[in-house]
Design an enzyme around this catalytic site. Structure first.
Site, PDB file in Angstrom:
ATOM      1  N   HIS A 522      36.717  26.883  32.438  1.00 25.49           N
ATOM      2  CA  HIS A 522      35.984  26.100  31.434  1.00 25.49           C
ATOM      3  C   HIS A 522      36.693  26.131  30.078  1.00 25.49           C
ATOM      4  O   HIS A 522      36.962  25.094  29.470  1.00 25.49           O
ATOM      5  CB  HIS A 522      34.560  26.645  31.291  1.00 25.49           C
ATOM      6  CG  HIS A 522      33.764  25.998  30.205  1.00 25.49           C
ATOM      7  ND1 HIS A 522      32.913  24.941  30.423  1.00 25.49           N
ATOM      8  CD2 HIS A 522      33.685  26.258  28.874  1.00 25.49           C
ATOM      9  CE1 HIS A 522      32.349  24.572  29.287  1.00 25.49           C
ATOM     10  NE2 HIS A 522      32.794  25.357  28.331  1.00 25.49           N
ATOM     11  N   GLU A 523      36.974  27.327  29.604  1.00 29.53           N
ATOM     12  CA  GLU A 523      37.609  27.436  28.283  1.00 29.53           C
ATOM     13  C   GLU A 523      39.015  26.851  28.286  1.00 29.53           C
ATOM     14  O   GLU A 523      39.469  26.305  27.287  1.00 29.53           O
ATOM     15  CB  GLU A 523      37.624  28.893  27.824  1.00 29.53           C
ATOM     16  CG  GLU A 523      36.244  29.495  27.592  1.00 29.53           C
ATOM     17  CD  GLU A 523      35.374  28.686  26.642  1.00 29.53           C
ATOM     18  OE1 GLU A 523      35.925  27.993  25.753  1.00 29.53           O
ATOM     19  OE2 GLU A 523      34.146  28.733  26.773  1.00 29.53           O
TER      20      GLU A 523
END
Length: 731
Positions: A522-523
């Site tokens: 995600h990051e």
């Protein structure tokens, strides 16, 4: 927040470079500024401050890099003084210009007026999130109101806004390029929303409110950080069921944080952070231990002691409402959402309330399943500290799958290679480790990013938890991609991912749970958004988009983790080196929609409460009672607790960033689910034509166009809201 768990999106904190970054770094001289300055600052000579390492142009490869190795806390105050004065001089040159306002002498001049302030801020905020200490927090406490006043100084500068507005009013006849027109609109819109057009009578109160809020934000975050730095201590027997790697880390934490000889020499420390909380909730067989850790975690900021946050957040809500009223909005929620894809609180609430019934129904079905297992253990009533524990048992029963079976294959280092590989296969990037780049901590590694053989960015990776580091995970841009106004050279983006994995003993691999692997991807999706930018102006660069669009690229990229191409190559056993068996891979894919009711309800309840708080209209309320009453109205299952309870809701109360905007994860996940279906319809997550459109209209485009237009160009239509329900198995 995620593929395997919608809830985890909400946990990993992303700090993108929003539009406001480029503006709030700009500043203004208010009459009260110098009275806020410390005696040290007022006596610090210009000659001395100019010699500070933090103020020097960034040097080295990649167009220069931050001098993290040369910066100390005592440099921040004089550095900001020098940077703000430089900005003041640049603004003065704009306002005193005798020529008719033009795009070049006003808009571009403003765009390029804050380079020094941007550099100082980039380094300063690294300490805020990664290296906080009592010494730093004292400096930050003094600087917060100063910087808030400095920001208002810009937006309340009537002469500056008059010139910007003059250019804006004649824009139709100026033959601007689409990107120039967008930059003009963004700057003008931001000034208007920040109160530039307000009367002189109300502007001073706006400044006072913003200064008060800056202090309260700082205080809220400091109080939460205090509680998160506390530990609970247990014997090894009490932690029965915990994986060996967790126990090793807990022993090391006890040696470092123990206050008594017994704690240091014999016990195991469980930190008050999510990275420790969730494994205990999932694996610990001792129910009393689970309850103790649960209460410790969910009571952060809510212990009626000197670190309690409830009075702080009440003041924040009242001040936000007053400020919104001054700006001409019904509530802070109406102000905050005006400049988003949702546009109104009503639209955001409509989406959330459309998902809630199906999510709640699924969650209740999941709870009914676990009641049977709990009853077999003599538990008559399932409590929140039982939920994750029995969820794992159900996963095992339904899919012959549990976390302990997956975790040996999830080595952090291998998964980092996997996220790089997926970006290479999808978008053509190459990541090469480089040494010799100054970093702010020994844990940080650096990678140059190449495309078609050309260096396009520098990526920093800071993986481990440590004292003074905020919990969660996030992306930061130290420098946004843009074209240098003087040299016309492309300025490379410098992008960072920061996580809180528990470091393993020397020589041992760091094993992470599936949800943390999703957070990792995600990051990195945010990082891809930042490093892919191809714009002219920094204000429009990378992640400088609306809050409910910025989470879209990151939530899409989560889906790449569970592709067979990634798992078969990079999910390898930490002892044998064997790849994850096909049978296990198939079980993971089959269980993809498992527990989605819990995950959605846990996140969505927090998002709904956030919006309801900011629709109160300045009414006084008791946070504990408000939370209790509103959750009762929603019919919140008692076995589930909000992802972030009000007293510890840092997304909402440590800044204005996600205030009335926590819904954005859900809004963005509609886009992400629909975009994922575009890849699936094309036959693969690695389909090159679809990836090319994603790069052209989303990842590289920054804020050059309205997000709705960008998505339509990518997909050929608006996103289908039902894609979200399909992705979560809620239809």
């Amino acid at each position: 927040r995620f593929i395997a768990a919608a809830l985890f999106v909400a946990s990993s904190r992303c700090f993108p470079a929003p539009i406001a970054q480029h503006f709030t770094a700009s500043a203004v001289r208010s009459p009260s500024f110098h009275s806020l300055t410390s005696p040290f600052l007022s006596s610090f000579s210009t000659m001395a401050s100019s010699a500070l390492p933090i103020l020097q142009p960034w040097v080295g490869p990649y167009g220069g890099v931050p001098p993290f190795d040369k910066v100390t806390i005592d440099q921040f105050e004089p550095a900001f003084e020098a940077a703000m004065n430089a900005k003041r001089d640049a603004i003065k040159a704009i306002t005193e210009c005798k020529d008719e306002p033009t795009f070049e002498n006003t808009i571009l001049a403003f765009e390029n007026s804050g380079e020094l302030k941007e550099r100082v801020s980039a380094v300063y905020h690294v300490w805020d999130s990664n290296l906080s200490s009592p010494e730093y927090r004292e400096v930050s406490k003094k600087l917060s109101p100063v910087l808030a006043a400095f920001s208002d100084e810009i937006y309340q500068n009537a002469a500056l806004f008059a010139r910007i507005d003059a250019v804006y009013q004649k824009r139709a006849n100026m033959n601007l390029t689409p990107e120039q027109d967008r930059l003009l609109w963004v700057i003008h819109n931001h000034f208007v929303r920040e109160g530039a057009a307000l009367s002189a009578e109300v502007k001073p109160r706006m400044t006072e409110i913003n200064k008060e809020l800056s202090v309260l934000f700082h205080q809220f975050q400091a109080n939460i950080l205090h509680d998160e730095e506390e530990c609970l201590f247990f014997t090894k027997d009490e932690l029965d069921g915990m994986p060996e790697d967790f126990l090793v880390s807990a022993r090391e934490a006890a040696k470092e944080n123990g206050k008594t000889e017994e704690e240091k020499e014999k016990l195991y420390a469980v930190a008050n952070t999510r990275s420790a909380f969730e494994p205990v909730m999932t694996c610990a067989t001792n129910r009393a231990v689970r309850e103790k850790v649960f209460r410790f975690f969910v009571q952060r900021g809510d212990n009626n002691d000197e670190w309690d946050t409830k009075e702080i957040l009440k003041k924040i809500l009242i001040l936000r409402h007053e400020r919104a009223q001054i700006r001409g909005y019904a509530t802070h929620a109406h102000y905050s959402l005006e400049d988003t894809m949702a546009k109104t609180p009503e639209a955001a609430m409509e989406l959330m309330e459309s998902v809630w019934p199906a999510a709640k129904k699924r969650a209740e079905e999941e709870i009914a399943d676990m009641r049977e297992l709990a009853a077999a253990d003599g538990i008559a009533c399932v409590e929140p500290w039982d939920h994750r524990y029995y969820t794992e048992k159900i996963r095992k029963a339904k899919y012959d799958l549990d976390e302990s079976e997956i975790k040996p294959y999830l080595q952090m280092d291998k998964l980092v290679q996997g996220m790089f590989w997926a970006a290479s296969e999808t978008y053509g990037y190459e990541f090469k480790p480089v040494s010799g780049i100054p970093t702010f901590h020994k844990d940080v590694t650096t990678y140059e990013v190449l495309k078609d053989g050309e260096v396009v960015a520098l990526f920093y990776f800071d993986p481990y938890a440590r004292k003074g580091k905020s919990s969660g995970a996030w992306m930061t841009s130290y420098r946004d991609q843009h074209i240098d106004a003087k040299t016309k050279v492309n300025v490379l983006p410098l992008v960072s991912n920061n996580s809180n994995f528990l470091e393993a003993p020397a020589g041992e691999p760091v094993l992470i749970v599936w949800s943390d692997a999703v957070t990792l991807f995600h990051e990195f999706g945010h990082a891809l958004h930042g490093l892919s930018s191809k714009v002219t102006y920094a204000t429009l660069s990378g992640t400088s988009v609306t809050r409910d669009f910025v989470e879209f690229p990151s939530q899409v990229y989560e889906r790449w983790l569970s592709t067979p191409e990634v798992l078969s190559r990079f999910a390898v056993h930490h002892k044998t080196g064997e790849p994850m068996p096909q049978s296990l891979l198939e079980k993971i894919i089959k269980a993809d929609k498992f527990n989605k009711g819990f995950e959605t309800v846990e996140y969505l309840s927090a998002a709904l409460i956030d919006m309801k708080l900011h629709l109160l209209g300045g009414k006084e309320m008791d946070p504990t009672e408000f939370e209790k009453e509103e959750l009762a109205r929603l019919g919140m299952p008692k076995e589930i607790v909000m992802r972030h309870r009000i007293p510890q809701f840092s997304h909402v109360f440590s800044s204005d960033g996600y205030a009335a905007n926590y819904y954005s994860y859900l809004w963005a996940d509609v886009l992400a689910a629909d975009a994922a279906e575009a890849f699936q319809e094309a036959g693969s997550h690695y389909h090159q034509e679809t990836a090319k459109k994603m790069m052209q209209f989303v990842l590289s485009a920054g804020n050059k166009m309205d997000p709705k237009d960008a998505y339509r160009l990518f997909r050929g239509r608006d996103a289908d809201p039902k894609a979200l329900m399909r992705a979560r198995g809620l239809l």
